[in-house]
Design a protein around this motif. Structure first.
Motif: not given
Length: 484
Positions: A93-96, A99-100, A102, A105, A108, A111-112, A115
């Protein structure tokens, strides 16, 4: 003639051949129907205020695994001898930017932009007997379980019929990226890529190769001027004089002629430039140029700017290719994410930069998810169709999510009034990864989409004095928590 609309009146097909036979019968019945009538004035249904003017469906054809994309679970790297039962996700898993939250992978770029939209993790799908892509794609795109005794319209056809075109020159329903000839299961794909009983006027404008879309909106070479005019007139005459015309209702014949008229107007309009990807600045073109799907996303943006009402862009369904990962699941998913990640993120960014995202509903979805062990859902009797059966990993082709999983599926939505940076629903962390919070049926998902577009889920047409609803039996309930 009375047409029954109950799917229960027709035995559930147990093979692809039976499925096709049932669909062919429905198509024949539809061709004989007169004009479908909207509910009478005294039964008129109030329509909700539209939150979007345009809908773009990004279709991950073949079964995109949620655990490998938008709902990652416990990760185990490839290792010969590793028991398959220990593996849920084959990517970490990767962050986006939320917050919180994921995701997997390989996504990417997406992920941006998380929001900007809502991630729905709790769509639950039926098994429909043997789990056939043809049946599930038909169900997802029409809202009805096949076979029906009339051809059910695609979601895009409903939107085209009820809302009409945004631009009178632009086809209201455009389908990008799916070949309907020369590939496996082409007849099954054609079964839901249709306007059904609404007629050809509201059917899809098919563009299998986005880079060649401009060829579809100009006369054939050597057919300019009066010669093209004459062929256009002759074609209209042939529709009426067809030997099959006696089997078609006047409404269906008129619908074919109207479809030809619409195409002719487009060929004569400056708006046809929207179909020409060569007019896109090279730098912008390359942002999308990850393959046919990526170029389809660019074409969708251009068409949305020019007033298309509903656009579907697909990774294309071909058996055992793309997201249809019956073996080599990890390797194939890695390639597919390289094809979709940048173009989807760029599409959302471009729509936002142009001030279009608020009024454009963008949906990322697939007919079902996948699991390495479970076919269907826990307790299902569906036939196991994996081609990479193994209890332990012996080689890379065993590594990945090969089986069809209907217990939970992820859908991503942007624009169209949905909340931003929002996650709805939950699934279990350990197998079976079924929905544990806020389950959403496909019928309710369709109701949510239609509500965003300003269409009541209870909207109905009368076909031979029987009702046919935009959501199955008019029972769809929009998930209002998804809207801001």
């Amino acid at each position: 003639m009375t047409i029954s609309l109950s799917s229960k009146a027709v035995a559930e097909p147990r093979s692809r051949r039976e499925f096709l036979q049932a669909l062919a019968a429905a198509g024949t019945a539809t061709w004989m129907l007169g004009e479908p009538q909207l509910a009478r004035a005294e039964e008129a249904i109030a329509q909700p205020p539209a939150k979007a003017d345009c809908c773009i469906l990004l279709w991950m054809a073949g079964g995109m695994a949620a655990a490998e994309t938008f709902d990652p679970k416990r990760y185990e790297p490839f290792q010969v001898g590793l028991p398959v039962e220990k593996i849920i996700s084959t990517f970490p898993a990767i962050d986006t930017v939320v917050d919180g939250l994921k995701i997997s992978e390989g996504l990417e770029n997406m992920a941006q932009i998380m929001d900007r939209g809502t991630l729905l993790r709790s769509v639950v799908l039926p098994d429909l007997g043997d789990i056939l892509h043809s049946r599930h794609q038909y169900h997802w795109h029409t809202g009805y379980v096949p076979p029906q005794t009339v051809a059910a319209p695609h979601l895009g056809a409903w939107i085209a019929r009820l809302l009409g075109p945004l631009n009178p020159v632009m086809p209201p329903f455009i389908n990008i990226g799916q070949r309907l000839e020369g590939v496996g299961e082409s007849e099954e794909v054609k079964a839901f890529t249709t306007a059904g009983f609404f007629g050809s006027e509201f059917g899809p404008f098919n563009l299998p190769y986005p880079e060649d879309a401009t060829l579809a909106v100009r006369p054939p070479e050597g057919m300019t001027g009066g010669r093209f005019e004459n062929r256009y007139k002759r074609y209209k005459d042939l529709v009426a004089a067809s030997p099959h015309a006696e089997y078609a209702s006047d409404y269906q014949q008129e619908s074919m002629v109207k479809a030809v008229d619409s195409a002719y107007r487009l060929l004569s309009s400056e708006d046809k430039k929207a179909f020409d990807l060569s007019l896109e600045p090279k730098e912008d073109f390359e942002k999308y140029n990850t393959g046919r799907f990526g170029r389809g996303c660019l074409l969708a943006r251009r068409l949305a700017e020019s007033g298309a009402r509903f656009i579907e862009v697909t990774t294309e369904y071909v058996p055992f290719l793309h997201w249809d990962t019956h073996e080599n699941g990890h390797t194939t998913a890695k390639r597919m994410k390289q094809e979709i990640d940048r173009p989807i993120a760029q599409l959302i960014t471009d729509l936002e930069d142009r001030g279009m995202l608020d009024r454009t509903l963008v949906i990322v979805a697939s007919e079902f998810s996948r699991d390495m062990i479970i076919e269907g859902k826990p307790g299902s009797t569906a036939r196991d169709q994996s081609r990479a059966k193994a209890d332990v990993l012996g080689e890379m082709r065993h590594y990945g999510l090969h089986r069809h999983f209907t217990g939970a599926s992820s859908v991503l939505m942007f624009g169209g009034g949905v909340k931003q940076g929002f996650v709805y629903g939950e699934t279990a962390d350990e197998r079976p990864c079924v929905v544990t919070k806020n389950p959403v049926s496909l019928t309710d998902l369709h109701a949510t989409i239609m509500t965003a577009m300003g269409i009541s889920p209870k909207t109905k047409f009368e076909i031979e004095r029987r009702p046919f609803y935009v959501t199955e039996d008019g029972k769809g309930q929009p998930v209002t928590d998804l809207f801001a």
